[in-house]
Structure formats: structure tokens, C-alpha cells
Design a protein around this motif. Structure first.
Motif, PDB file in Angstrom:
ATOM      1  N   LEU A 165       0.786  -1.361   0.001  1.00 21.62           N
ATOM      2  CA  LEU A 165      -0.055  -0.075   0.071  1.00 21.62           C
ATOM      3  C   LEU A 165       0.853   1.357  -0.106  1.00 21.62           C
ATOM      4  N   LYS A 193      -1.772   6.552  -0.439  1.00 23.22           N
ATOM      5  CA  LYS A 193      -3.066   7.246  -1.444  1.00 23.22           C
ATOM      6  C   LYS A 193      -4.116   5.939  -1.407  1.00 23.22           C
ATOM      7  N   ASP A 194      -3.904   4.887  -1.216  1.00 24.17           N
ATOM      8  CA  ASP A 194      -4.713   3.634  -1.157  1.00 24.17           C
ATOM      9  C   ASP A 194      -5.654   3.718  -0.060  1.00 24.17           C
ATOM     10  N   GLY A 195      -7.072   3.876  -0.505  1.00 21.07           N
ATOM     11  CA  GLY A 195      -8.049   3.772   0.821  1.00 21.07           C
ATOM     12  C   GLY A 195      -8.040   5.068   1.441  1.00 21.07           C
TER      13      GLY A 195
END
Length: 302
Positions: free
Chosen positions: A126, A129-131
Motif C-alpha cells: 500500500l 493514497k490507497d483507501g
């Protein structure tokens, strides 16, 4: 080939010593900041990955946050881009930030995921920026100068600090027995990417996840006194005194402040350990002696 009697006793002793720690930490979250020599030496990389897999297999929930400064510098050099630093912080213009994202979010992150997977774990890479994992704000640097009436504001580009963490994606992964591997890149309100110090991200992550432990791998034995001797079990008051008398200074200060913040925020213990030692994480977690400096809210009674 069978073990000798002495070797078999040693193995049994190690396993017996580890058992109460496995029982104590089963179901608990441990955040590990991975960096330094442990990221570049092949034997250390392999031993780190095996430690993380073992933690996961015995029911501990590891969350890995990694750095990658040397790897960023190497790629910048290859493309003919000069690395510039101000007060130890990398000046990160838009072109450099592209390289940072490529190295941290791509090359380094996926290498760690691959290593863990190779040794039997299930890792997921990850970035912040992810989730909507890591919200960042631009880091403001100032410098005092006798020639100026007010501190000088220095712009070092896409370098950020943690504004907030939404750990729901991390919770989802660890509760499904996956191992999150997080690159310290956040996104600002302006939509821009920001490179954040990995120690700070690991500390904030440990706080938000209410982790049992925060482990910071370094290129030193841990926190040393003025005679160069390793300091082991410390309380927050002990650390404050060591800062006040100048024992803790320079490059160790960011890690110490990160560890103190985590402990003040409810993390049970922070460990600063020597990542140059094979299986450093396992030795620190599962043995009586450990391998580095442990910081708790209060000094242990022993």
C-alpha cells in the motif's frame, strides 16, 4: 542430519523462552518500521521477511512501514538528477517526487511484498493514497538567521507530515491475516503527493491502530549512554532526562520523539533495535534479553 544433544537443548530452550511471549502478543498488532542496512543486505532482508511471517503465523498482527532513502538516491543518480538536502531533509521537486513514488510505492514496496510472500506470508503493498490511508500536509521548515527579523521559511517541495490516518483498509487486511506493507507517501488536500518520514508514519500508524508495540529498525545497537553502552528498559521520564542532559541528540532525536509520542498515545512499548543483526525483530519480541532499547510509559520494576 540429527542435532547433537547440546544443540537440541539449545533449540528447546529458545522455543520454551519464546512461548510466553507468543501467548502474550497473540492477537496484538505490532507496527515495524523497516529501513537502514536491513533493507539492502540480502541475508538481513531474508531474515526480516521470515521474522514477519513467523509473527503472522503465531497469531501476531504485523504492519510494516518502510523507508527507501538510499534507493531513491541511487535512481536519481542514474537519471542524472542531483540529490539535495537541507537540514537532513531531501529537497523534493515534482520530478524528484515522481522518482520517490516510483521507488517507494513500486520497486521497494513490491520487493518487500515479494520477500514476505516467498517465505510463506500473504503481504499486500500500500501507499498512503490507497483507501485514503494517509492524509498529509506540506512540511514547513524555518531557519533562524541573525540577519533577519523573522525566521526564514524554506520550501523543500513535496515533503510532508502526517495530518491524519484512516486505518480502515489496514484493519481489514490484518483481520483477514494479510500483512500490510506501507510506503510513506501521503496525499494533501490539494491532491499532491507528499513524501513523509517513515519513522513518523510508523509512529502515527501505531497510535491509530492502538498497537501493542512499535519497533523501529536502525543502523545502531539502540540508544546508547555517554560511555557507548546500550540503554535497555527506559521509562518516558528517563528518556526526557537523557534529552535534557544532551545524551540523546542529533540523528537519534527524530526516532526518540516518534517513540515517545507513540507511548504517550497508548502504545504499550516502543523498541529501537539494531537492524544489522539477523532476526533482530524475532530476538526482540521473543527472548528475555532482547536486542535493543525498550521504552515504556514507566520504567519496569526490575
Amino acid at each position: 542430519m540429527s542435532l547433537t544433544s547440546d544443540a537440541a537443548k539449545n533449540v528447546a530452550q529458545v522455543l520454551a523462552e519464546a512461548l510466553p511471549y507468543i501467548r502474550r502478543f497473540r492477537g496484538k498488532t505490532v507496527v515495524i518500521k523497516y529501513g537502514g542496512n536491513a533493507m539492502v543486505d540480502e541475508a538481513l532482508k531474508s531474515s526480516f521477511a521470515r521474522d514477519i511471517v513467523l509473527m503472522n503465523l503465531v497469531g501476531i498482527k504485523p504492519v510494516v512501514v518502510h523507508g527507501g532513502g538510499p534507493q531513491i538516491g541511487n535512481l536519481l543518480e542514474k537519471i542524472g538528477k542531483e540529490s539535495r538536502f537541507i537540514d537532513g531533509m531531501r529537497v523534493t521537486d515534482s520530478e524528484t517526487m515522481d522518482v520517490v513514488e516510483m521507488v517507494l510505492g513500486g520497486l521497494v514496496n513490491k520487493e518487500i511484498v515479494n520477500l514476505i510472500t516467498h517465505h510463506g506470508g500473504r503481504a499486500v503493498g500500500l501507499t498512503g493514497k490507497d483507501g485514503d490511508l494517509i492524509r498529509a500536509r506540506k512540511l514547513t521548515m524555518t531557519r533562524n538567521s541573525p540577519e533577519l527579523d523573522a525566521p526564514e521559511i524554506i520550501d523543500i517541495g513535496h515533503v510532508g507530515e502526517v495530518e491524519s490516518i484512516d486505518a480502515s483498509v489496514v484493519d481489514m487486511l490484518v483481520n483477514s491475516e494479510f500483512i500490510p506493507v506501507i510506503a510513506p507517501i501521503g496525499v494533501g488536500e490539494d491532491g499532491r503527493s507528499y513524501n513523509i518520514n517513515a519513522d513518523l508514519v510508523a509512529g502515527h500508524m501505531a497510535e491509530v491502530l492502538k498497537a501493542e508495540k512499535l519497533i523501529l529498525l536502525t543502523n545502531t545497537a539502540g540508544l546508547l549512554d555517554r560511555q557507548g553502552e546500550l540503554l535497555t528498559g527506559l521509562g518516558v521520564d528517563d528518556v526526557d532526562a537523557l534529552i535534557a542532559d544532551g545524551t540523546i541528540h542529533g540523528g537519534m532525536m527524530p526516532k526518540i520523539r516518534c517513540a515517545l509520542s507513540a507511548v504517550h498515545s497508548g502504545v504499550k512499548a516502543a523498541h529501537i533495535i539494531d537492524g544489522r543483526v539477523e532476526h533482530a525483530v524475532m530476538i526482540e519480541l521473543f527472548t528475555d534479553e532482547g536486542i535493543g532499547t525498550l521504552i515504556r510509559a514507566k520504567r519496569s520494576a526490575s
